[in-house]
Write a protein that holds these residues in place. Structure first.
Motif, mmCIF file in Angstrom:
data_model
loop_
_atom_site.group_PDB
_atom_site.id
_atom_site.type_symbol
_atom_site.label_atom_id
_atom_site.label_comp_id
_atom_site.label_asym_id
_atom_site.label_seq_id
_atom_site.Cartn_x
_atom_site.Cartn_y
_atom_site.Cartn_z
ATOM 1 N N LEU A 136 42.575 14.169 119.193
ATOM 2 C CA LEU A 136 41.289 13.635 118.717
ATOM 3 C C LEU A 136 40.110 14.468 119.211
ATOM 4 O O LEU A 136 39.009 13.947 119.384
ATOM 5 C CB LEU A 136 41.140 12.180 119.179
ATOM 6 C CG LEU A 136 42.193 11.205 118.630
ATOM 7 C CD1 LEU A 136 41.982 9.810 119.202
ATOM 8 C CD2 LEU A 136 42.143 11.164 117.101
ATOM 9 N N THR A 137 40.336 15.758 119.413
ATOM 10 C CA THR A 137 39.254 16.661 119.815
ATOM 11 C C THR A 137 38.684 17.349 118.573
ATOM 12 O O THR A 137 39.355 18.165 117.944
ATOM 13 C CB THR A 137 39.766 17.725 120.808
ATOM 14 O OG1 THR A 137 40.250 17.067 121.989
ATOM 15 C CG2 THR A 137 38.659 18.692 121.192
ATOM 16 N N PRO A 138 37.471 17.005 118.172
ATOM 17 C CA PRO A 138 36.911 17.516 116.912
ATOM 18 C C PRO A 138 36.890 19.036 116.792
ATOM 19 O O PRO A 138 37.159 19.584 115.724
ATOM 20 C CB PRO A 138 35.485 16.941 116.907
ATOM 21 C CG PRO A 138 35.585 15.703 117.732
ATOM 22 C CD PRO A 138 36.577 16.020 118.812
ATOM 23 N N LYS A 139 36.562 19.722 117.881
ATOM 24 C CA LYS A 139 36.483 21.181 117.803
ATOM 25 C C LYS A 139 37.855 21.782 117.509
ATOM 26 O O LYS A 139 37.978 22.741 116.733
ATOM 27 C CB LYS A 139 35.922 21.743 119.115
ATOM 28 C CG LYS A 139 35.727 23.252 119.130
ATOM 29 C CD LYS A 139 34.768 23.731 118.035
ATOM 30 C CE LYS A 139 33.373 23.265 118.253
ATOM 31 N NZ LYS A 139 32.424 23.868 117.270
ATOM 32 N N LEU A 140 38.906 21.213 118.086
ATOM 33 C CA LEU A 140 40.254 21.709 117.830
ATOM 34 C C LEU A 140 40.720 21.335 116.423
ATOM 35 O O LEU A 140 41.428 22.109 115.775
ATOM 36 C CB LEU A 140 41.234 21.152 118.878
ATOM 37 C CG LEU A 140 40.899 21.481 120.340
ATOM 38 C CD1 LEU A 140 42.032 21.031 121.255
ATOM 39 C CD2 LEU A 140 40.620 22.965 120.524
ATOM 40 N N LEU A 141 40.339 20.173 115.961
ATOM 41 C CA LEU A 141 40.662 19.784 114.582
ATOM 42 C C LEU A 141 39.969 20.716 113.585
ATOM 43 O O LEU A 141 40.555 21.100 112.568
ATOM 44 C CB LEU A 141 40.240 18.337 114.335
ATOM 45 C CG LEU A 141 41.163 17.252 114.906
ATOM 46 C CD1 LEU A 141 40.479 15.889 114.851
ATOM 47 C CD2 LEU A 141 42.488 17.206 114.138
ATOM 48 N N TYR A 142 38.738 21.068 113.888
ATOM 49 C CA TYR A 142 37.996 21.988 113.017
ATOM 50 C C TYR A 142 38.751 23.305 112.857
ATOM 51 O O TYR A 142 38.944 23.800 111.742
ATOM 52 C CB TYR A 142 36.605 22.225 113.607
ATOM 53 C CG TYR A 142 35.834 23.352 112.956
ATOM 54 C CD1 TYR A 142 35.163 23.155 111.755
ATOM 55 C CD2 TYR A 142 35.788 24.618 113.546
ATOM 56 C CE1 TYR A 142 34.462 24.199 111.155
ATOM 57 C CE2 TYR A 142 35.089 25.655 112.957
ATOM 58 C CZ TYR A 142 34.426 25.437 111.768
ATOM 59 O OH TYR A 142 33.744 26.467 111.168
ATOM 60 N N TYR A 143 39.191 23.872 113.969
ATOM 61 C CA TYR A 143 39.908 25.151 113.897
ATOM 62 C C TYR A 143 41.333 24.992 113.381
ATOM 63 O O TYR A 143 41.937 25.981 112.942
ATOM 64 C CB TYR A 143 39.900 25.842 115.264
ATOM 65 C CG TYR A 143 38.596 26.538 115.539
ATOM 66 C CD1 TYR A 143 38.241 27.678 114.829
ATOM 67 C CD2 TYR A 143 37.701 26.041 116.478
ATOM 68 C CE1 TYR A 143 37.029 28.319 115.058
ATOM 69 C CE2 TYR A 143 36.487 26.678 116.719
ATOM 70 C CZ TYR A 143 36.160 27.820 115.999
ATOM 71 O OH TYR A 143 34.955 28.445 116.222
ATOM 72 N N SER A 144 41.853 23.773 113.398
ATOM 73 C CA SER A 144 43.230 23.557 112.923
ATOM 74 C C SER A 144 43.358 23.678 111.409
ATOM 75 O O SER A 144 44.475 23.722 110.887
ATOM 76 C CB SER A 144 43.729 22.182 113.370
ATOM 77 O OG SER A 144 43.155 21.139 112.601
ATOM 78 N N ILE A 145 42.245 23.729 110.701
ATOM 79 C CA ILE A 145 42.296 23.935 109.244
ATOM 80 C C ILE A 145 41.492 25.176 108.850
ATOM 81 O O ILE A 145 41.219 25.403 107.673
ATOM 82 C CB ILE A 145 41.758 22.710 108.471
ATOM 83 C CG1 ILE A 145 40.293 22.438 108.804
ATOM 84 C CG2 ILE A 145 42.610 21.475 108.731
ATOM 85 C CD1 ILE A 145 39.642 21.369 107.925
ATOM 86 N N SER A 146 41.140 25.995 109.829
ATOM 87 C CA SER A 146 40.228 27.114 109.587
ATOM 88 C C SER A 146 40.918 28.394 109.144
ATOM 89 O O SER A 146 40.273 29.281 108.598
ATOM 90 C CB SER A 146 39.421 27.407 110.858
ATOM 91 O OG SER A 146 40.278 27.937 111.867
ATOM 92 N N PRO A 403 30.448 14.799 119.214
ATOM 93 C CA PRO A 403 29.777 15.852 118.435
ATOM 94 C C PRO A 403 29.083 15.338 117.177
ATOM 95 O O PRO A 403 28.396 16.089 116.508
ATOM 96 C CB PRO A 403 30.931 16.794 118.036
ATOM 97 C CG PRO A 403 32.140 16.313 118.767
ATOM 98 C CD PRO A 403 31.898 14.888 119.083
ATOM 99 N N GLY A 404 29.305 14.084 116.812
ATOM 100 C CA GLY A 404 28.803 13.600 115.531
ATOM 101 C C GLY A 404 29.842 13.826 114.444
ATOM 102 O O GLY A 404 30.836 14.529 114.652
ATOM 103 N N PRO A 405 29.641 13.231 113.265
ATOM 104 C CA PRO A 405 30.643 13.352 112.200
ATOM 105 C C PRO A 405 30.794 14.783 111.713
ATOM 106 O O PRO A 405 29.808 15.517 111.599
ATOM 107 C CB PRO A 405 30.079 12.451 111.091
ATOM 108 C CG PRO A 405 28.609 12.364 111.369
ATOM 109 C CD PRO A 405 28.474 12.460 112.850
ATOM 110 N N PRO A 406 32.041 15.227 111.440
ATOM 111 C CA PRO A 406 32.245 16.585 110.924
ATOM 112 C C PRO A 406 31.684 16.748 109.518
ATOM 113 O O PRO A 406 31.471 15.768 108.805
ATOM 114 C CB PRO A 406 33.770 16.742 110.920
ATOM 115 C CG PRO A 406 34.350 15.467 111.384
ATOM 116 C CD PRO A 406 33.253 14.488 111.602
ATOM 117 N N GLU A 407 31.436 17.992 109.146
ATOM 118 C CA GLU A 407 30.933 18.299 107.814
ATOM 119 C C GLU A 407 32.040 18.877 106.942
ATOM 120 O O GLU A 407 32.924 19.561 107.431
ATOM 121 C CB GLU A 407 29.793 19.316 107.893
ATOM 122 C CG GLU A 407 28.574 18.834 108.646
ATOM 123 C CD GLU A 407 27.487 19.888 108.682
ATOM 124 O OE1 GLU A 407 27.459 20.741 107.766
ATOM 125 O OE2 GLU A 407 26.688 19.889 109.621
#
Length: 531
Positions: A136-146, A403-407
C-alpha cells in the motif's frame, strides 16, 4: 512436509495473493500507457532483444554517436530489465501493457521476499505488516505500472539481502548464491556496484570463516556479470562502459542539465575535475541541498513521513542478534549511494530500493521496544503484538493516504499519434530521425531516433555520423529542453522550407516534419488543412 514449512508456504501464498490483488486494481484504474521517457527506451531495447537483434537501442544521442554508429549497441541501460521485458513482449506483444505487466510481476515477486526478510528478524506479525505497508505504498505502486526498473531493482535488492543473511544459506552454496544475486542486481542497476564492498564485509562478519566466504561471493558476482563485461570490453574497450560515466560533468555551469548528451564531444571526466573544481563543488552543494530538502519526502524514501521517522528511531534501538549487521549494511549502502549521486546526479527514485527496509525496521522497532517494556509482565504478554498490529493499521492508512490521491496520466503518444504514424510509414527503417522526441519516435514510431544536437548549426555533424532521413521537431521544444540552444525555438517559429537537404513535408498543430524532397510529396499544409 514439516508443519512450519507448510505454514510458511501458506503465508507466502497469501502475501503474493494480497499484493497481486492490490496491484491489479491499481493497474486497472490508473494505467493508461507509458508516460516516462526512460520506460519507452527500455521497451524499445526489449523489442530488439525479442526480435533477435540483440541489445540495440533505437534511441540515440549525439554523444552516443561519438562512440558508435547506427545500429547502435545499447551503451546506457543495464541489460537485465530489457531482457526480462523482452519475455513479456513475446507473450503480450510490443505494447505498453507488456511493460506495465513486467514491472507489476517484480512488484508482486518482492512481496514474499520482504515477508521472509522481516520474519527471520522479527517474526510473522512484523512480516505480515511489512507486506501490507509495502503493497500500500503509493510511490511503489506508481512505479509498478511505469515500465521502469524500480520494481525489479527493489525485488533484487531485497533478494540480495535475503540471500546474504539467510540462516539456511550460511554455507558455501549460500556464498555463491549471494554473489549471483548481487550480480543480477548489478545487471539491473549499475549503481549496485558501490554496494559490493559492504556485502563482502557483511558476509565475512556473518560467516566468520575467514576470507573464503566473501571470496566465493565475489566470484559469484563476477561470473554472473562476466558476459556483460566481455560484451562491453569487445565493443567499447571497457567492461564497465556506460554513457553515464559522463554525468559527473553534467549539471554544472559548463554543461547545464543533460546538455553534454547533445554534443559529440568526449570529455575527460578526471581532467574536468582537475580544471573545474569550483563547478564540481557547486554541483555537490546543490545536490546536497536538494537531498536535505527532501529528506523526509516520500519521493525520496517511498514511505510516508511517519513511517520514515519510526524507521530513523529504530536505527538506534537494540533489535536483537538476528538483525545484527543488517542495519549497518543498509545504512552504509544508502550513504555510499548518496555520496556517489552527489557527484554524478541526484535522482530521488534510486533510493526506493531501501524502502522495504524502512518498513521492516520501523515495525520491527515498535515490536522490539514493546516486547522489552512488557517482558517482565507475563500477564500482559499479548500487548506487544496488539501494539504492533495497531501500528500496522495506522501506518498503513497514513502511508497510503499521505501523498494524496494518485493521478491517471494521459500519455503523449495520443497527442502526437498522427505524426508518429507518418514517420513510421514514410521514413525507411535504416534511416535516423533527428528529433526532440526521440523516446516516442523510437518506441512508437519504430525508427532510429537521435536527440537533436545542442544547436541548429550542428546538424551537419550528426549527418556525418548517421544517415538522417527526417527531422521532427515538436511543440515541446518550447519548454522541455532548456539545455538546448535557443536556435531550436527560433527554428520552430520560423518554420523554414528547407534544412540541410531536407524539405518541410508538413506542418502539424504540434510538430514540424522534414523529409527528403520528392517533388509531389512536399506539403505545406497543416494537419487541419491550412498553413
Amino acid at each position: 512436509m514439516k508443519r512450519e514449512h507448510f505454514f510458511t508456504l501458506i503465508c507466502l501464498f497469501v502475501s503474493v495473493l494480497f499484493t497481486a490483488g492490490v496491484w491489479y486494481l491499481y493497474y486497472q484504474r490508473y494505467f493508461n500507457g507509458l508516460i516516462l521517457n526512460d520506460a519507452m527506451d527500455y521497451a524499445g531495447i526489449a523489442r530488439n532483444v525479442a526480435l533477435g537483434q540483440g541489445f540495440i537501442s533505437q534511441y540515440i544521442t549525439p554523444l552516443g554517436l561519438a562512440h558508435h554508429g547506427v545500429p547502435q549497441p545499447d551503451m546506457w541501460r543495464a541489460p537485465l530489465w530489457p531482457l526480462a521485458l523482452a519475455g513479456f513482449q513475446k507473450v503480450f506483444g510490443f505494447i505498453d501493457e507488456a511493460s506495465a505487466l513486467g514491472a507489476g510481476f517484480f512488484f508482486i515477486a518482492a512481496s514474499p521476499v520482504i515477508f521472509l526478510l522481516a520474519r527471520q528478524w522479527f517474526g510473522t506479525l512484523v512480516a505480515a505488516g511489512s507486506v501490507i505497508i509495502y503493497t500500500l505504498t503509493p510511490k511503489l505502486l506508481y512505479y509498478s505500472i511505469s515500465g521502469m526498473t524500480e520494481s525489479m531493482s527493489i525485488f533484487l535488492m531485497a533478494l540480495a539481502v535475503l540471500l546474504v543473511s539467510a540462516k539456511t544459506l550460511k554455507n558455501s552454496f549460500g556464498d555463491w548464491l549471494s554473489g549471483i544475486g548481487l550480480g543480477l542486481f548489478y545487471l539491473a542497476r549499475y549503481n549496485a556496484l558501490v554496494f559490493i564492498p559492504f556485502f563482502l564485509l557483511f558476509r565475512w562478519f556473518y560467516r566468520r570463516e575467514g576470507l573464503l566466504p566473501p571470496s566465493r561471493l565475489l566470484a559469484g558476482f563476477i561470473l554472473t556479470a562476466l558476459p556483460w563485461f566481455i560484451r562491453n570490453t569487445v565493443i567499447f574497450g571497457s567492461p564497465l562502459f556506460s554513457l553515464q560515466k559522463y554525468e559527473p560533468v553534467m549539471f554544472t555551469p559548463v554543461y547545464p542539465d543533460y546538455s553534454l548528451y547533445l554534443f559529440t564531444t568526449k570529455v575527460n571526466v578526471m581532467e574536468f575535475f582537475k580544471t573545474h573544481p569550483g563547478e564540481i563543488i557547486e554541483k555537490i552543494t546543490y545536490n546536497w541541498a536538494d537531498y536535505t530538502s527532501s529528506f523526509l519526502s516520500p519521493n525520496l524514501n517511498g514511505v510516508s513521513v511517519a513511517v520514515f521517522i519510526v524507521f530513523l528511531a529504530s536505527v538506534l534501538l537494540p533489535l536483537g542478534k538476528r538483525a545484527a549487521g543488517i542495519r549497518p549494511l543498509i545504512v552504509l549502502c544508502c550513504i555510499t549511494q548518496l555520496a556517489a549521486l552527489l557527484v554524478i546526479h541526484f535522482i530521488p527514485r534510486l533510493f526506493l530500493v531501501f524502502t522495504p527496509f524502512y518498513i521492516i525496521f520501523a515495525l520491527g522497532g515498535i515490536y522490539t521496544v514493546t516486547s522489552l517494556l512488557f517482558s517482565r509482565l507475563r500477564h500482559l504478554g499479548a500487548v506487544p503484538g496488539l501494539v504492533t498490529a495497531a501500528a500496522i493499521l495506522l501506518l498503513s492508512i497514513n502511508n497510503y493516504t499521505s501523498p494524496g490521491p494518485p493521478e491517471k496520466h494521459t500519455p503523449e503518444r495520443a497527442t502526437y499519434s498522427d505524426i508518429l504514424y507518418e514517420i513510421s510509414s514514410r521514413v525507411p527503417k535504416n534511416k535516423v530521425v533527428l528529433t526532440d522526441m526521440g523516446h516516442h519516435v523510437s518506441w512508437y514510431g519504430g525508427r532510429y531516433a537521435c536527440k537533436i544536437p545542442y544547436s541548429l548549426d550542428m546538424i551537419p555533424e550528426i549527418q556525418k555520423r548517421a544517415d538522417v532521413g527526417a527531422v521532427f521537431i515538436s511543440d515541446r521544444i518550447l519548454w522541455h529542453m532548456p539545455e538546448a540552444d535557443r536556435s531550436w525555438k527560433e527554428f520552430w517559429y520560423r518554420k523554414p522550407k528547407e534544412i540541410n537537404g531536407l524539405t518541410l513535408y508538413k506542418v502539424y498543430e504540434k510538430g514540424l516534419l522534414y523529409l527528403p524532397a520528392t517533388g509531389s510529396e512536399s506539403k505545406t499544409l497543416n494537419s487541419s488543412g491550412g498553413f
